[in-house]
Design an enzyme around this catalytic site. Structure first.
Site, PDB file in Angstrom:
ATOM      1  N   ASP A  52       0.866  -1.181   0.000  1.00 43.48           N
ATOM      2  CA  ASP A  52       0.000   0.000   0.000  1.00 43.48           C
ATOM      3  C   ASP A  52       0.900   1.228   0.000  1.00 43.48           C
ATOM      4  OD1 ASP A  52      -1.695   2.076   0.415  1.00 43.48           O
ATOM      5  OD2 ASP A  52      -2.728   1.179   2.134  1.00 43.48           O
ATOM      6  N   ASP A 373      29.188  15.753 -57.156  1.00 45.15           N
ATOM      7  CA  ASP A 373      28.411  16.311 -56.041  1.00 45.15           C
ATOM      8  C   ASP A 373      27.589  17.516 -56.506  1.00 45.15           C
ATOM      9  OD1 ASP A 373      27.974  17.428 -53.117  1.00 45.15           O
ATOM     10  OD2 ASP A 373      28.865  15.457 -52.862  1.00 45.15           O
ATOM     11  N   ASP A 374      27.196  18.335 -55.580  1.00 43.20           N
ATOM     12  CA  ASP A 374      26.298  19.472 -55.784  1.00 43.20           C
ATOM     13  C   ASP A 374      26.797  20.425 -56.881  1.00 43.20           C
ATOM     14  OD1 ASP A 374      24.390  21.367 -55.389  1.00 43.20           O
ATOM     15  OD2 ASP A 374      24.887  21.787 -53.290  1.00 43.20           O
ATOM     16  N   ARG A 450      20.036  27.237 -44.826  1.00 41.78           N
ATOM     17  CA  ARG A 450      20.964  27.203 -45.968  1.00 41.78           C
ATOM     18  C   ARG A 450      20.303  27.838 -47.196  1.00 41.78           C
ATOM     19  NH1 ARG A 450      24.124  22.482 -49.395  1.00 41.78           N
ATOM     20  NH2 ARG A 450      26.180  23.350 -49.151  1.00 41.78           N
ATOM     21  N   LYS A 483      23.829   9.975 -54.143  1.00 39.30           N
ATOM     22  CA  LYS A 483      23.992  10.545 -52.786  1.00 39.30           C
ATOM     23  C   LYS A 483      22.740  11.365 -52.504  1.00 39.30           C
ATOM     24  CE  LYS A 483      27.113  13.620 -50.174  1.00 39.30           C
ATOM     25  NZ  LYS A 483      28.362  14.395 -50.286  1.00 39.30           N
ATOM     26  N   ASP A 485      20.887  13.750 -50.317  1.00 39.48           N
ATOM     27  CA  ASP A 485      21.224  14.723 -49.274  1.00 39.48           C
ATOM     28  C   ASP A 485      19.965  15.410 -48.737  1.00 39.48           C
ATOM     29  OD1 ASP A 485      22.860  16.195 -47.612  1.00 39.48           O
ATOM     30  OD2 ASP A 485      24.195  16.863 -49.214  1.00 39.48           O
ATOM     31  N   ASN A 487      19.591  19.076 -46.436  1.00 34.80           N
ATOM     32  CA  ASN A 487      20.484  20.018 -45.776  1.00 34.80           C
ATOM     33  C   ASN A 487      19.857  21.100 -44.913  1.00 34.80           C
ATOM     34  OD1 ASN A 487      23.056  19.050 -46.358  1.00 34.80           O
ATOM     35  ND2 ASN A 487      22.854  19.667 -48.486  1.00 34.80           N
ATOM     36  N   CYS A 536      22.533  11.093 -46.613  1.00 31.05           N
ATOM     37  CA  CYS A 536      23.343  12.226 -46.162  1.00 31.05           C
ATOM     38  C   CYS A 536      22.390  13.309 -45.687  1.00 31.05           C
ATOM     39  CB  CYS A 536      24.178  12.748 -47.335  1.00 31.05           C
ATOM     40  SG  CYS A 536      25.206  14.170 -46.924  1.00 31.05           S
ATOM     41  N   ASP A 558      30.118  15.813 -42.216  1.00 27.32           N
ATOM     42  CA  ASP A 558      30.788  16.746 -43.125  1.00 27.32           C
ATOM     43  C   ASP A 558      32.190  17.051 -42.625  1.00 27.32           C
ATOM     44  OD1 ASP A 558      29.003  17.010 -45.144  1.00 27.32           O
ATOM     45  OD2 ASP A 558      28.097  18.875 -44.456  1.00 27.32           O
TER      46      ASP A 558
HETATM   47  C1  GLA Z   1      26.067  18.671 -47.689  1.00 26.25           C
HETATM   48  C2  GLA Z   1      26.820  17.358 -47.746  1.00 26.25           C
HETATM   49  C3  GLA Z   1      28.155  17.551 -48.391  1.00 26.25           C
HETATM   50  C4  GLA Z   1      27.965  18.136 -49.782  1.00 26.25           C
HETATM   51  C5  GLA Z   1      27.153  19.422 -49.710  1.00 26.25           C
HETATM   52  C6  GLA Z   1      26.807  19.925 -51.085  1.00 26.25           C
HETATM   53  O1  GLA Z   1      26.655  19.549 -46.788  1.00 26.25           O
HETATM   54  O2  GLA Z   1      26.943  16.796 -46.474  1.00 26.25           O
HETATM   55  O3  GLA Z   1      28.865  16.348 -48.459  1.00 26.25           O
HETATM   56  O4  GLA Z   1      27.314  17.192 -50.582  1.00 26.25           O
HETATM   57  O5  GLA Z   1      25.973  19.250 -48.971  1.00 26.25           O
HETATM   58  O6  GLA Z   1      26.073  21.067 -51.049  1.00 26.25           O
END
Ligand code: GLA
Length: 739
Positions: A52, A373-374, A450, A483, A485, A487, A536, A558
């Site tokens: 209790d 990449d970008d 960003r 990849k 991503d 961000n 990513c 990164d």
């Molecule tokens: C992010 C990813 C990086 C790269 C940039 C490109 O920050 O983690 O590896 O690809 O974007 O803009």
């Protein structure tokens, strides 16, 4: 049978090879948790004590029995309204706006194989993927119902005996006549009757993810989570509860991994009676999910692990389970190509010719895939514009993507590409055409991250449009890697599709966003079964078990600095397999820290993952080029050890300042690879002795390079000497083979 039901006592027992989990539907129909720990037979009901206890109330049906309180007894799935005042796993606002709920046991189902969750990632058993090494899983469903509202809750359990892993998930169905709003849905809860515990969690920030933090639990809750719409850099959805004395090799520890990539919450709390509750599930802040009559809701999966022998064993179980029964696709079991990514080599400043130069030089040194990449699409020469316009910038590339890819393929290299499909720049054709496709609160200016906005993937037409855009890119050339991503964190969650008016809240939109994302990824993996996708999110901002279901590797951070990476990869290794860790050798001075480390060291560190390069290889010395050749050969030679071997953390870089060391051991103990990096340099340096683990104590091992022979037991008790060294951050690899 891994799952047993004992009719007499209504006890459910879940056995793995080394652990047992037990619960009981008691005479009132409440589901009580009895035990989770070392494997044992028989009933653990004797652990329950009754007394209790003032201000711990009693359910109505207990009558005058004041010794029965859900506030004191261990719960399997606690809910708001039961008289248990600890943190609940489920909270429901009923049609009458009350939080009344009374969940009573209503039956069970046991089946062979592993349950799956519609639209959500989860572990799978045999039959779903055809690799030989799969576990034979079993599943249990326990049904609970609330008589008054008609709400039906099903608890799902998957048992993987050989991995020592148990999964949990929950499903809520509205079988009543009125609407109900889910205000909190956690997927797993563990109540411990006694014991003192430490909480281990992995906090961080962009470019410094998954730091190890171990703190003693005390009265009051320790809560981690993410409100960012992604699992986040800041707190990883992975948690360990460890005994105070637990080390890498000794003592009990429990883990929870959330198989979900969105906002989450996890808690550990020691209560008034010294009992501890650990739980994990969807983030409940701003969460409200309206469940109309007949509708059903699935809470994402939690993977639970237990080891009675320390954190190392726990991690190795998780590694194996995720590698074999969570990751999917062609590259689950075969070596992934050693890649070069142009990001840190060029950022946005490149042309097709420059990419070809990078590829040519890389090919000469043995690299197998070029990743663009970008910056290759739309109007994208900085991160302020272009996202959403997934059309090739022919002018920048000097031709079509197809022609660039054929030239790279002509060099004997594979080709991969970067995309950020969930995003849109205001300065893009897509945004100009469909401003309402981005999250924004009507009449207010959105928060930028960003310089970009987030597309509303809770809307099918938005996800469909992006799916088609991705397919157009992938179909236009021979692309073998993507990849993926993401961000920024998600703010201004408001769907312009009119859903918000019907009682939906930002939290439910975020959940639907994740379903939209997962659906898109599922369609993509079905349509391109041979495509390797690397996840990513500004590096490791969405490094979680949910993404691993679609992307068997994730860019870990990164931050490519070898010394920082030792810490980041150390933290990551607790909850994720080494095969999942995207890791690259980059230039020095390092772009994130300015630190200079030797090429060899950068290679040894990056090799503890899915290996690649991210620098202009034409700009390095001949000596470093030879080092790159050797690294790639070494990676091929050791791939099976790194990806499939057992991983041992030999030091803790958050405590051991002198050197970091980690070890891969083949499952049959026939081969091992020791990796060490000196972290400090001093005059008149000392030898370092590193004790190994996981070897065969009876066997002799030979160092493949020097021919030196060592006794296995000796290596584990006295260690192996790392000779005195000069120069900063020197790395050593020792490859041992059983004689
Ligand atoms: C992010 C990813 C990086 C790269 C940039 C490109 O920050 O983690 O590896 O690809 O974007 O803009």
């Amino acid at each position: 049978m891994a799952i047993q039901y004992q009719e007499n006592g209504r006890i459910f027992t879940l056995h793995t090879d080394h652990s047992t989990y037990q619960m009981k539907a008691d005479s009132y129909g409440n589901l009580l948790h009895l035990y989770y720990g070392d494997r044992t037979e028989g009933s653990m009901e004797y652990l329950l004590t009754f007394g209790d206890r003032g201000f711990s109330p009693n359910p109505y049906e207990a009558g005058d029995d004041r010794t029965y309180s859900l506030d004191a007894l261990p719960q399997e799935y606690p809910y708001q309204g039961s008289g248990d005042f600890r943190s609940p796993a489920l909270a429901v606002e009923q049609a009458d706006k009350s939080y009344g709920l009374n969940l009573r046991y209503g039956g069970y189902e046991i089946s062979k194989g592993k349950y799956s969750l519609p639209g959500l990632p989860s572990m799978y058993g045999e039959g779903l993927e055809d690799a030989e090494s799969l576990e034979d899983a079993e599943s249990l469903k326990i049904h609970l119902t609330d008589q008054v509202s008609g709400l039906a809750v099903t608890l799902l359990y998957g048992v993987f005996p050989g991995y020592d892993i148990i999964t949990r998930a929950v499903c809520v169905k509205n079988e009543g006549n009125g609407p109900a709003a889910l205000k909190r849905v956690y997927s797993a809860c563990l109540d411990f009757l006694h014991g003192e515990y430490d909480l281990i969690q992995f906090y961080g920030r962009h470019a410094m993810e998954r730091n190890f933090q171990r703190t003693a639990l005390c009265h009051g809750a320790q809560v981690i989570g993410s409100r960012r719409g992604t699992s986040s850099h800041q707190y990883n959805p992975f948690l360990i509860l460890a005994g105070r004395e637990t080390t890498e090799n000794h003592g009990p520890c429990y883990s929870m991994s959330f198989v979900y990539s969105g906002a989450f919450k996890a808690e550990a709390e020691t209560d008034q009676y010294g009992q501890t509750r650990m739980s994990m599930g969807l983030q409940d802040e701003m969460f409200s999910y309206e469940l109309k009559p007949g509708e059903i809701f699935f809470g994402p999966e939690v993977i639970m692990g237990y080891s009675g022998h320390g954190l190392g064993t726990l991690s190795r179980s998780i590694h194996k389970a995720m590698r074999r029964s969570l990751c999917r696709g062609k590259y689950k079991t075969i070596p992934r190509p050693v890649l070069i990514n142009n990001w840190e080599a060029t950022y946005f400043d490149f042309t097709g010719e420059k990419i070809l130069d990078i590829a040519r030089q890389a090919k000469e040194l043995g690299v197998e895939m070029m990743v663009l990449d970008d910056g290759w699409f739309g109007k994208r020469d900085s991160d302020c514009s272009g996202l959403g316009d997934w059309q090739v910038n022919v002018k920048k590339l000097g031709g079509s993507l197809g022609s660039l890819v054929s030239r790279i393929n002509g060099l004997g290299m594979k080709f991969g590409i970067w995309m950020e499909p969930e995003m849109v720049s205001e300065d893009s054709s897509l945004y100009r055409e469909h401003p309402d496709w981005a999250f924004a609160v009507p009449g207010r200016k959105p928060v930028r991250g960003r310089s970009q906005l987030v597309l509303d993937f809770s809307r099918k037409e938005v996800a469909d449009y992006i799916f088609d855009s991705i397919c157009r890119v992938l179909d236009s050339a021979h692309i073998e890697y993507l990849k993926w991503d993401m961000n920024r964190s998600i703010a201004d969650v408001y769907s312009a599709a009119g859903k918000m008016a019907g009682g939906d809240s930002p939290g439910s939109i975020l959940y639907r966003y994740m379903l939209g994302l997962y659906d898109l990824l599922e369609r993509l993996t079905k349509r391109y079964p041979d495509l390797l996708i690397e996840g990513c999110s500004g590096g490791g901002g969405r490094f979680d078990a949910g993404m691993l279901y679609y992307t068997p590797q994730i860019w870990c951070s990164d931050n490519t600095d070898a010394v920082d990476r030792i810490r980041i990869q150390y933290g990551t290794s607790f909850g994720y397999p080494i095969s999942a860790v995207g890791s690259h050798v980059s230039a020095v001075p390092n772009h994130q820290t300015g630190r200079i480390t030797p090429m060899k060291t950068r290679g040894v560190v990056a090799m503890a993952g899915s290996f690649g390069y991210e620098l202009n290889l034409s700009a390095i010395s001949e000596e470093d080029k030879n080092c790159v050749r050797e690294q790639i050969d070494a990676y091929h030679k050791y791939w099976h050890l790194i990806h499939d071997g057992a991983y041992y953390r030999l030091t803790n870089p958050f405590e051991d300042r002198e050197a970091a060391a980690w070890l891969f051991v083949r499952e049959d103990k026939g081969e091992a690879l020791l990796n060490t990096v000196a972290l400090e340099t001093h005059g008149n340096p000392l030898s370092l002795y590193i004790p190994l683990e996981g070897l065969d104590p009876e066997a002799m091992y030979r160092d493949e390079d020097t021919g030196t022979e060592y006794p296995g037991a000796g290596l584990m008790s006295a260690g192996i000497p790392i000779p005195p060294r000069t120069g900063e951050y020197q790395a050593f690899q020792v490859h041992l083979r059983r004689i």
